[in-house]
Design an enzyme around this catalytic site. Structure first.
Site, PDB file in Angstrom:
ATOM      1  N   ASP A 104      -8.956  -5.455  -5.553  1.00  0.00           N
ATOM      2  CA  ASP A 104      -8.522  -4.248  -4.873  1.00  0.00           C
ATOM      3  C   ASP A 104      -8.566  -3.007  -5.629  1.00  0.00           C
ATOM      4  O   ASP A 104      -7.946  -2.949  -6.620  1.00  0.00           O
ATOM      5  CB  ASP A 104      -6.935  -4.470  -4.416  1.00  0.00           C
ATOM      6  CG  ASP A 104      -6.329  -3.251  -3.597  1.00  0.00           C
ATOM      7  OD1 ASP A 104      -7.008  -2.448  -3.277  1.00  0.00           O
ATOM      8  OD2 ASP A 104      -5.023  -3.307  -3.614  1.00  0.00           O
ATOM      9  N   HIS A 126      -6.533  -6.409  -1.413  1.00  0.00           N
ATOM     10  CA  HIS A 126      -5.326  -5.570  -0.819  1.00  0.00           C
ATOM     11  C   HIS A 126      -3.968  -6.232  -0.168  1.00  0.00           C
ATOM     12  O   HIS A 126      -4.285  -6.624   0.714  1.00  0.00           O
ATOM     13  CB  HIS A 126      -5.696  -4.333  -0.059  1.00  0.00           C
ATOM     14  CG  HIS A 126      -5.242  -3.072  -0.049  1.00  0.00           C
ATOM     15  ND1 HIS A 126      -4.774  -2.534  -1.235  1.00  0.00           N
ATOM     16  CD2 HIS A 126      -4.538  -2.474   1.029  1.00  0.00           C
ATOM     17  CE1 HIS A 126      -4.059  -1.236  -0.808  1.00  0.00           C
ATOM     18  NE2 HIS A 126      -3.979  -1.300   0.398  1.00  0.00           N
ATOM     19  N   SER A 173       0.843  -1.056   0.023  1.00  0.00           N
ATOM     20  CA  SER A 173      -0.020   0.079  -0.048  1.00  0.00           C
ATOM     21  C   SER A 173       0.933   1.251  -0.019  1.00  0.00           C
ATOM     22  O   SER A 173       1.888   1.243  -0.813  1.00  0.00           O
ATOM     23  CB  SER A 173      -1.013  -0.088   1.118  1.00  0.00           C
ATOM     24  OG  SER A 173      -1.891   0.683   1.126  1.00  0.00           O
TER      25      SER A 173
END
Ligand code: NAG
Ligand code: NAG
Ligand code: NAG
Ligand code: NAG
Ligand code: NAG
Ligand code: NAG
Length: 493
Positions: A435, A460, A172
């Site tokens: 995601d 994710h 991320s």
């Protein structure tokens, strides 16, 4: 985004590397240690001195940054793995062999020494006495990368690792940092694994909710239509004060709904939509290993519930879903439904305040560097009522940051790092099809040296979590593929 709706950005996991800003889960207190300690049999906690401002030689202020080390797998001459902390406190679960996160399985095979470095301003790494807007000027990805470079140089000197090959990992936001560390400090970082990394900063991230729609449709084509129907009903009912009592009861708000401004309405619609968006973003991720609750509430759970006619019209099915999430997260009620209550919480400048563990900090970074505002401006998504303007105004409300400043900051981020046009080598970009963040990631290989790894049907950062028996075969293959790439790169000079 662990808490009440905010500007934000549903970023990854509740804790460390894969993000932390989770709207609906409250941060639990993690044992606070301010000295060097042995965390368990293999993990040690240490602190390193850093400059407050790496870009001003005249400013000599310093602070202590937290990091964890495990030499359990290290074989002399092996590589050094550096997991980069993101917008949340780091936790030792990511260093624990019993928990088995993916990078440790690579470390074991390759004899790597492992470090996990907390990001400045998050967790216990406090460069300033508080989180006042003035102090937050020292919070930026550029300062964080400079911390990382100094960490790399200092540790290499002290431990005789200057000639070792250092590999950066992250997921991320910290995945983007991993990529950028290789881009900006290629002499220090040999390669990077940048999972679910959003590389293109953008104020208007309206695509996010479009992808939420698509991920729901991939489960069942009727599902997003039912979610939209439920949300339309909610939006209609919320316009009439006569319905406030019922809506309060239907969604189990912590206090009676009282809409006094457009922002109150946007806040509550955003918060309820987030129940769906978070479910999509994390669907089926093995986050239970870092103590996240409710990880078995997946897209499938949502879509099955939305199809259950016995629950009444879609509005009530959606209400039942929100209830399920609330109880599974062990919360007594959904949340306090006013924009102002939340505003006060976010404005609190204490590290021990309601969002001091990272929520306030991350919003600041979105308002100065990244945007990423997941708004309802696109017609091709299931929600309504929280357009881009609502988010832009939050930057003003929380930090007195004006729209022009926000847009200029985001442009500068792309100018500095290159956005999608990243000019580097030896970075791998895993992305999960479910995601919504993949919209801002590298999803097809740029060159042989900048490969994308596509994982159909995962969410994710799925590839970072410990393997499970029920993992999709393509997830298992992706982990192996990434390992193969890494192994090849470590053979290169
Ligand atoms: C990438 O960022 C730029 C600048 O913020 C924006 O104009 C553009 O739409 C973004 N691209 C995508 C695909 O989101
Ligand atoms: C609120 O819900 C009750 C019970 O479901 C219903 O009888 C009542 O008509 C509702 N009130 C409004 C204003 O719709
Ligand atoms: C999730 O797990 C909890 C506890 O293990 C269980 O009570 C609950 O029924 C499960 N929920 C779903 C949707 O599978
Ligand atoms: C900020 O949060 C702390 C800790 O919860 C609390 O003690 C303090 O009163 C809050 N400050 C303000 C101004 O609300
Ligand atoms: C944000 O993007 C969407 C879709 O790309 C567009 O329809 C909308 O007008 C944009 N919003 C603003 C305020 O520019
Ligand atoms: C969902 C998504 O964007 N998937 C992409 C991930 O990367 C591969 C290339 O390796 C693309 O083919 C996919 O379209």
């Amino acid at each position: 985004m662990g808490f009440q709706a905010v500007v934000i950005v549903i970023f990854a996991c509740l804790y460390f590397p894969c993000g932390g800003v989770l709207k609906s889960v409250r941060y639990r207190n993690i044992k606070r240690e301010t000295n060097d300690v042995q965390v368990d049999n293999v993990v040690q906690q240490h602190w390193i001195m850093q400059k407050l401002d790496h870009f001003n030689a005249a400013d000599s202020r310093v602070w202590k940054q937290k990091y964890l080390v495990s030499d359990q797998f290290y074989r002399i001459g092996g590589p050094v793995f550096l997991m980069i902390g993101g917008e949340a406190p780091i936790i030792s679960q990511w260093m624990s062999t019993d928990a088995g996160s993916t990078w440790l399985t690579y470390a074991k095979k390759l004899g790597a020494l492992c470090f996990l470095l907390e990001h400045r301003f998050y967790g216990e790494s406090h460069p300033t006495v508080d989180l006042s807007t003035e102090n937050l000027q020292f919070l930026s990805s550029q300062q964080a990368l400079a911390d990382l470079a100094h960490f790399r140089t200092t540790i290499a000197q002290h431990r005789g690792l200057a000639n070792s090959k250092w590999v950066a990992f992250g997921g991320s936001y910290s995945g983007a940092l991993a990529a950028w560390s290789r881009l900006k400090y290629p002499h220090l970082i040999h390669a990077a694994i940048a999972s679910s990394a959003p590389l293109n900063a953008t104020v208007n991230f309206s695509e996010y909710l479009e992808l939420v729609w698509q991920s729901l449709a991939a489960e069942n084509p009727v599902c997003p239509l039912l979610v939209k129907k439920a949300f339309d009903t909610l939006h209609e009912r919320i316009k009439d004060p006569k319905n406030y009592d019922n809506i309060t009861k239907d969604f189990n708000f912590c206090s009676k709904l009282q809409i006094q401004s457009d922002k109150d309405r946007a806040y509550i619609l955003d918060s309820l939509a987030d129940s769906v968006a978070s479910t999509v973003q994390y669907s089926n991720d093995n986050r239970a290993f870092e103590f996240v609750l409710g990880t078995n509430i997946t897209i499938k759970t949502l879509c099955e519930m939305m199809s259950k006619e016995s629950l009444g019209e879609p509005y009530y099915r959606f209400a039942a879903f929100v209830h399920l999430r609330t109880t599974t997260h062990l919360l007594p009620c959904f949340r306090d439904p006013t924009y102002n209550a939340n505003l006060q919480d976010i404005r609190n400048t204490s590290y021990h305040g309601p969002y001091g563990w990272g929520g306030r900090q991350w919003i600041y970074q979105t308002c100065t560097e990244f945007g990423f505002f997941q708004n309802t401006d696109s017609p091709n998504q299931p929600f309504s009522g929280f357009g881009l303007q609502y988010y832009v105004e939050q930057c003003q409300d929380y930090f007195n940051i004006r729209a022009e400043t926000l847009y200029a900051g985001v442009d500068q981020t792309n100018e500095y790092y290159g956005g999608y046009n990243i000019h580097a080598t030896r970075i791998v970009f895993p992305n999960g099809s479910l995601d919504p963040w993949h919209a801002l990631g590298i999803t097809s290989s740029i060159t042989e040296d900048l490969p994308a790894v596509f994982i159909k049907g995962t969410a994710h950062c799925a590839n970072m979590y410990p393997a499970r028996a029920e993992d999709l075969p393509q997830l298992t293959l992706a982990r192996e593929h990434i390992f193969q790439i890494l192994q090849d790169w470590l053979k290169e000079k």
